[in-house]
Enzyme design. Structure first.
Site, PDB file in Angstrom:
ATOM      1  N   ASP A 189       0.778  -1.132   0.160  1.00 18.38           N
ATOM      2  CA  ASP A 189      -0.111  -0.020   0.040  1.00 18.38           C
ATOM      3  C   ASP A 189       0.917   1.243  -0.107  1.00 18.38           C
ATOM      4  OD1 ASP A 189      -2.338   1.645   0.066  1.00 18.38           O
ATOM      5  OD2 ASP A 189      -3.084   1.148   2.055  1.00 18.38           O
ATOM      6  N   ARG A 242       0.704   9.588  -5.917  1.00 21.96           N
ATOM      7  CA  ARG A 242       0.457   9.853  -4.508  1.00 21.96           C
ATOM      8  C   ARG A 242       2.023  10.269  -4.127  1.00 21.96           C
ATOM      9  NH1 ARG A 242      -3.582   5.613  -1.561  1.00 21.96           N
ATOM     10  NH2 ARG A 242      -5.296   5.714  -3.169  1.00 21.96           N
TER      11      ARG A 242
END
Length: 516
Positions: A189, A242
Site C-alpha cells: 500500500d 501519490r
C-alpha cells in the site's frame, strides 16, 4: 537521448545527477537550524521526540516494545537506538502500563516524546511497519523500512511503511529509506500515509521508491482534517502516484527530486493547497494537478524544473497543472527555510537523502554538510557501568540491601531472587529469559542514591540495556548499558527495581547492592 517514461513500476529507474548552470535564487526566508527539525514539525510547540529522557539500545522488535513498555508513563521521554534487522521473527507483544504494542508492527499508540533512530551499521525494518496513532512528539530518523504488505505473508500495518492516524501531532520523519517491491496487486500500500486529523508533520531527506503509492494525506474526500505537512529534499523514484495525494489541508513541497513518476505526481484535491517550490521533476508524467476526482485542489508554484515531463489532456476527473504549472492560490508559510536552486536538487538529494547517509543536510546553497549537533543521535553512548562489574569495589557505607526482601518478574530454574541480597558472589539470580526484573524491598522507606549491580563470575558483560526504577512511583531513576555502580538523585522508597531490557547472554546478577 531522452529516456521515455516507463509504465512498469517493477523497473528501477536510476537517479541522474543533472546539474544545470544557473544562479542561485535569492532566499527570502531565514535558514532553519542546521541538522535540526524543520518544516511544519517546528510549529505547534515544536518536535523534540525523546530529548531529555533515557537512551536505550534495541536490536529486536521485542526490545523496542520493551523500551516503550518499561517507561514510567506513556509520556516519559525515551530515545531508542536501533541497530540490525527488525522483523516478525524477533518482534513479540509486551505488556506494560505505558504502552499498547503488538507482534506484527511497531505500534506507537497513545504515547508521546519518543525518538526511534538507527545507529551503528544501520536499522532495517523488514516487512514490518511503524504505526503512529493518537500520539504526539515523535521522531523517526535514519531507518530503512521495506516491503510492508497488507496481503500475502507476512502482513503488517495495513501495508503502510509508516502510517499515522487519529489525532497525531508533531512528527519529524528524517533520513529514511521507504521502499516496496510492487503495487497493490503484489500486496503493498502506501509508504507514508496520514489520515484522521494528523497535523504538523515533516518528511525530510528521505527516499521513497519502487511502489505504486507514495503516500496520502486524507483517506477519502471527506477526510480533510489533516494539514500542515512539509516535504523537502526527498527522492521520489519509480512510483505510480501519490507523491503526495493531498485531500484538504496545506502541504509545503520543496527541493524534492522526482524521477519516473508513472501516472500522477502531487495530487491536490478536495480543497487542498500545495506550495510547490524549487523541485526537479524528471522523466515523469502529470507531476502536479487534481486527478481521479472532480473535487479540485489548488497550488502555488515557483522555481521548479521540468526535465522530460509529459502531460495528459484535461478531462473529467483529470486536471493537470501543466505544461505551464501556473499558480492557482497563495500559501503563507509560518516557518523559516532556505531554498536550494532547483538545478542542483538532483545532486544535493543524491548526497543527503535516505538512511545511512550520515544524516547530512543541505546548507541552503547546494552543499551537503554533516550537522554539527544532531538532536536524535547523541554524541555520547548510553550510560555504561565498569568493564568488570563483578569485581567492582562497592561504594562507601553500609549495603542496605543485605537482609532486605527481594522479588522479581521471573527466575530461571536453580536461581533465587534472595540470592541478590545474601552477600555472596557464588549465588545469583537469572530471569527465565534474557530480560526481566529483580527488586530489593524494605518494610519501611529507605533513602537510596546508589546501587551496585554485580554480575556472577563468567557472565560479566552479558547485561546490555537496563533501567533502575522507583517502584513506588514508576519513575526511571537511571538507564544505560552494562552493570556496576549506578548513581542517581536520592529517593525515599520501599522498593527499587533493576529492569534488564536486553542482554547478549543469560544475565546472572550475584548481588543487587543499595547505598545511601
Amino acid at each position: 537521448m531522452r529516456r521515455t517514461v516507463t509504465r512498469s513500476i517493477a523497473a528501477v529507474i536510476a537517479t541522474a545527477a543533472v546539474v544545470a548552470a544557473g544562479v542561485a535564487l535569492s532566499i527570502t526566508h531565514a535558514s532553519a537550524a542546521t541538522g535540526g527539525v524543520t518544516g511544519y514539525a517546528t510549529q505547534n510547540g515544536g518536535t523534540t521526540g525523546g530529548a531529555g529522557g533515557a537512551t536505550v539500545k534495541a536490536t529486536t522488535g521485542t526490545q523496542i516494545n520493551q523500551a516503550l513498555c518499561n517507561r514510567a508513563s506513556a509520556s516519559t521521554p525515551i530515545t531508542i537506538q536501533v541497530e540490525g534487522t527488525i522483523n516478525h521473527g524477533n518482534t513479540s507483544d509486551v505488556s506494560g502500563s505505558s504502552c499498547d504494542v503488538g507482534a506484527t508492527l511497531i505500534d506507537l499508540k497513545e504515547v508521546s516524546n519518543v525518538t526511534i533512530v538507527g545507529v551503528g551499521s544501520g536499522a532495517v525494518f523488514d516487512q514490518i511497519g511503524i504505526h503512529i496513532r493518537s500520539s504526539s512528539n515523535i521522531i523517526l530518523q535514519n531507518l530503512t523500512i521495506k516491503n510492508v504488505k497488507k496481503s500475502g505473508s507476512p502482513t503488517s500495518n495495513g501495508g503502510d511503511a509508516i502510517g499515522m492516524e487519529s489525532g497525531v501531532r508533531n512528527v519529524w520523519a528524517d533520513h529514511l529509506t521507504l521502499e516496496a517491491s510492487g503495487g497493490e496487486a503484489e500486496g503493498y500500500d502506501g509508504l507514508f500515509d496520514m489520515k484522521d486529523d494528523t497535523k504538523y508533520v515533516t518528511l525530510s531527506y528521505s527516499i521513497l521508491r519502487n511502489s505504486e503509492r507514495g503516500g496520502l494525506i486524507g483517506s477519502s474526500e471527506t477526510d480533510t482534517s489533516n494539514s500542515f505537512i512539509s516535504y523537502h529534499h526527498n527522492l521520489y523514484q519509480n512510483l505510480n502516484s501519490r507523491v503526495p495525494l493531498l485531500r484538504g489541508g496545506t502541504a509545503h513541497v520543496y527541493n524534492n527530486h522526482y524521477v519516473g513518476i508513472v501516472e500522477s505526481g502531487i495530487n491536490s484535491r478536495a480543497g487542498g493547497k500545495a506550495k510547490v517550490d524549487n523541485n526537479y521533476f524528471e522523466d515523469s508524467k502529470d507531476v502536479l494537478g487534481t486527478f481521479y476526482t472532480d473535487e479540485r485542489g489548488t497550488w502555488q508554484t515557483s522555481g521548479n524544473i521540468l526535465d522530460n515531463v509529459t502531460w495528459s489532456s484535461q478531462g473529467s476527473e483529470n486536471y493537470p497543472a501543466g505544461p505551464a504549472m501556473a499558480s492557482t492560490t497563495t500559501v503563507s508559510i509560518p516557518y523559516g527555510y532556505a531554498l536550494d536552486n532547483a538545478s542542483c536538487v538532483p545532486q544535493i538529494v543524491a548526497k543527503t537523502a535516505g538512511a545511512n547517509k550520515g544524516n547530512q543536510v543541505s546548507d541552503g546553497s547546494c552543499n551537503a554538510q554533516t550537522p554539527s549537533q544532531n538532536p536524535t543521535t547523541p554524541t555520547t553512548s548510553p550510560t555504561t557501568g565498569p568493564t568488570d562489574p563483578g569485581t567492582t569495589n562497592p561504594p562507601g557505607g553500609a549495603n542496605l540491601a543485605i537482609g532486605a526482601g527481594a522479588d522479581g518478574s521471573s527466575k530461571a530454574s536453580g536461581t533465587s531472587f534472595g540470592n541478590v541480597v545474601d552477600g555472596s558472589m557464588s549465588t545469583y539470580w537469572s530471569p527465565s529469559g534474557t530480560t526481566g526484573r529483580v527488586s530489593v524491598k524494605w518494610g519501611s522507606a529507605q533513602t537510596i542514591d546508589t546501587v551496585n549491580i554485580r554480575e556472577a563470575a563468567g557472565s560479566e558483560g552479558n547485561i546490555d540495556n537496563w533501567q533502575v526504577v522507583n517502584n513506588a512511583t514508576g519513575a526511571v531513576l537511571a538507564s544505560g548499558t552494562g552493570a556496576g555502580v549506578i548513581t542517581f538523585t536520592a529517593v525515599s522508597t520501599t522498593k527499587i527495581n533493576f529492569v534488564i531490557t536486553s542482554a547478549s547472554g543469560t544475565p546472572r546478577v550475584a548481588e543487587f547492592e543499595a547505598y545511601a
